[in-house]
Design an enzyme around this catalytic site. Sequence first.
Site, PDB file in Angstrom:
ATOM      1  N   ARG A 159       0.814  -1.217   0.000  1.00 26.65           N
ATOM      2  CA  ARG A 159       0.000   0.000   0.000  1.00 26.65           C
ATOM      3  C   ARG A 159       0.850   1.272   0.000  1.00 26.65           C
ATOM      4  O   ARG A 159       0.446   2.303   0.521  1.00 26.65           O
ATOM      5  CB  ARG A 159      -0.958   0.026   1.191  1.00 26.65           C
ATOM      6  CG  ARG A 159      -2.015  -1.044   1.147  1.00 26.65           C
ATOM      7  CD  ARG A 159      -3.060  -0.688   0.098  1.00 26.65           C
ATOM      8  NE  ARG A 159      -4.149  -1.642   0.093  1.00 26.65           N
ATOM      9  CZ  ARG A 159      -4.358  -2.506  -0.888  1.00 26.65           C
ATOM     10  NH1 ARG A 159      -3.557  -2.549  -1.927  1.00 26.65           N
ATOM     11  NH2 ARG A 159      -5.387  -3.318  -0.847  1.00 26.65           N
ATOM     12  N   LYS A 194       2.676   1.958  -5.277  1.00 23.07           N
ATOM     13  CA  LYS A 194       3.425   1.479  -6.439  1.00 23.07           C
ATOM     14  C   LYS A 194       2.527   1.219  -7.641  1.00 23.07           C
ATOM     15  O   LYS A 194       2.812   1.681  -8.744  1.00 23.07           O
ATOM     16  CB  LYS A 194       4.201   0.196  -6.096  1.00 23.07           C
ATOM     17  CG  LYS A 194       5.144   0.310  -4.933  1.00 23.07           C
ATOM     18  CD  LYS A 194       5.796  -1.014  -4.573  1.00 23.07           C
ATOM     19  CE  LYS A 194       4.847  -2.141  -4.289  1.00 23.07           C
ATOM     20  NZ  LYS A 194       4.031  -1.994  -3.079  1.00 23.07           N
ATOM     21  N   SER A 195       1.466   0.464  -7.447  1.00 24.83           N
ATOM     22  CA  SER A 195       0.583   0.094  -8.564  1.00 24.83           C
ATOM     23  C   SER A 195      -0.089   1.321  -9.160  1.00 24.83           C
ATOM     24  O   SER A 195      -0.173   1.460 -10.385  1.00 24.83           O
ATOM     25  CB  SER A 195      -0.470  -0.917  -8.112  1.00 24.83           C
ATOM     26  OG  SER A 195       0.144  -2.124  -7.731  1.00 24.83           O
ATOM     27  N   ALA A 206      -1.133 -11.961 -10.159  1.00 25.50           N
ATOM     28  CA  ALA A 206      -1.928 -12.428  -9.017  1.00 25.50           C
ATOM     29  C   ALA A 206      -2.850 -13.565  -9.427  1.00 25.50           C
ATOM     30  O   ALA A 206      -3.291 -13.647 -10.570  1.00 25.50           O
ATOM     31  CB  ALA A 206      -2.753 -11.278  -8.443  1.00 25.50           C
ATOM     32  N   HIS A 251      -7.901  -3.448  -8.381  1.00 29.94           N
ATOM     33  CA  HIS A 251      -6.822  -3.047  -9.288  1.00 29.94           C
ATOM     34  C   HIS A 251      -7.348  -2.894 -10.717  1.00 29.94           C
ATOM     35  O   HIS A 251      -6.974  -1.956 -11.433  1.00 29.94           O
ATOM     36  CB  HIS A 251      -5.670  -4.059  -9.256  1.00 29.94           C
ATOM     37  CG  HIS A 251      -4.681  -3.813  -8.164  1.00 29.94           C
ATOM     38  ND1 HIS A 251      -3.833  -2.746  -8.142  1.00 29.94           N
ATOM     39  CD2 HIS A 251      -4.411  -4.521  -7.042  1.00 29.94           C
ATOM     40  CE1 HIS A 251      -3.078  -2.784  -7.066  1.00 29.94           C
ATOM     41  NE2 HIS A 251      -3.407  -3.865  -6.369  1.00 29.94           N
TER      42      HIS A 251
END
Length: 193
Positions: free
Chosen positions: A14, A17-18, A39, A53
């Site tokens: 958390r 980064k994404s 994933a 995501h």
Amino acid sequence: MSGGSVRLLLGGVRAGKSGRAVALAEAQSDAALFFVATAQAFDDEMQQRIANHQAERSARWRTIEAPVSIVPAIDEALSAPHLFARRVVVIDCLTLWVSNLLLARADDELRDAEPYVAREVAALVTCMQHHADVQWVVVSNEVGLGIVPHTLLGRAYRDALGRANQLVAAAAGTVELMVAGIVLPLKGPSERH
């Protein structure tokens, strides 16, 4: 981001980064966008994380699901015809990919986990070099700052991911550490968004 670049985004869970990886890619309005998802949804909570995501990404993205065989999946996607001259590939994330690689091995093979993962990551780096015209954004967690895991699998994972991060960082022109949504440049030029 310039053409043919590799950017590694490291950080804790958390850390942002994404979100940063997606934002960097989507800033390239004239590029085809590829998201390599590593994933696997083994339970409801992970299914929800994956859905969250996916909701962060616009319809411009082509998702490549590659929990283990990442290089062939990327090669196949990048060899297909597309409408854009430029391409951006986000790999999210090395953390889960390395975990998947290790979980596919038998317990007696864990002692050789680090060299095995290093070979797989070297193949990924070769793939990135082969597709030198592509802009790459690779996401990974930094797990080496905590306590030493008390299980063989935990130690094998920590060591293998640490080696994977080193190999990708060596190939990257830009490496950034994300902490609480803040970008800390470690290597190369940095764009702050």
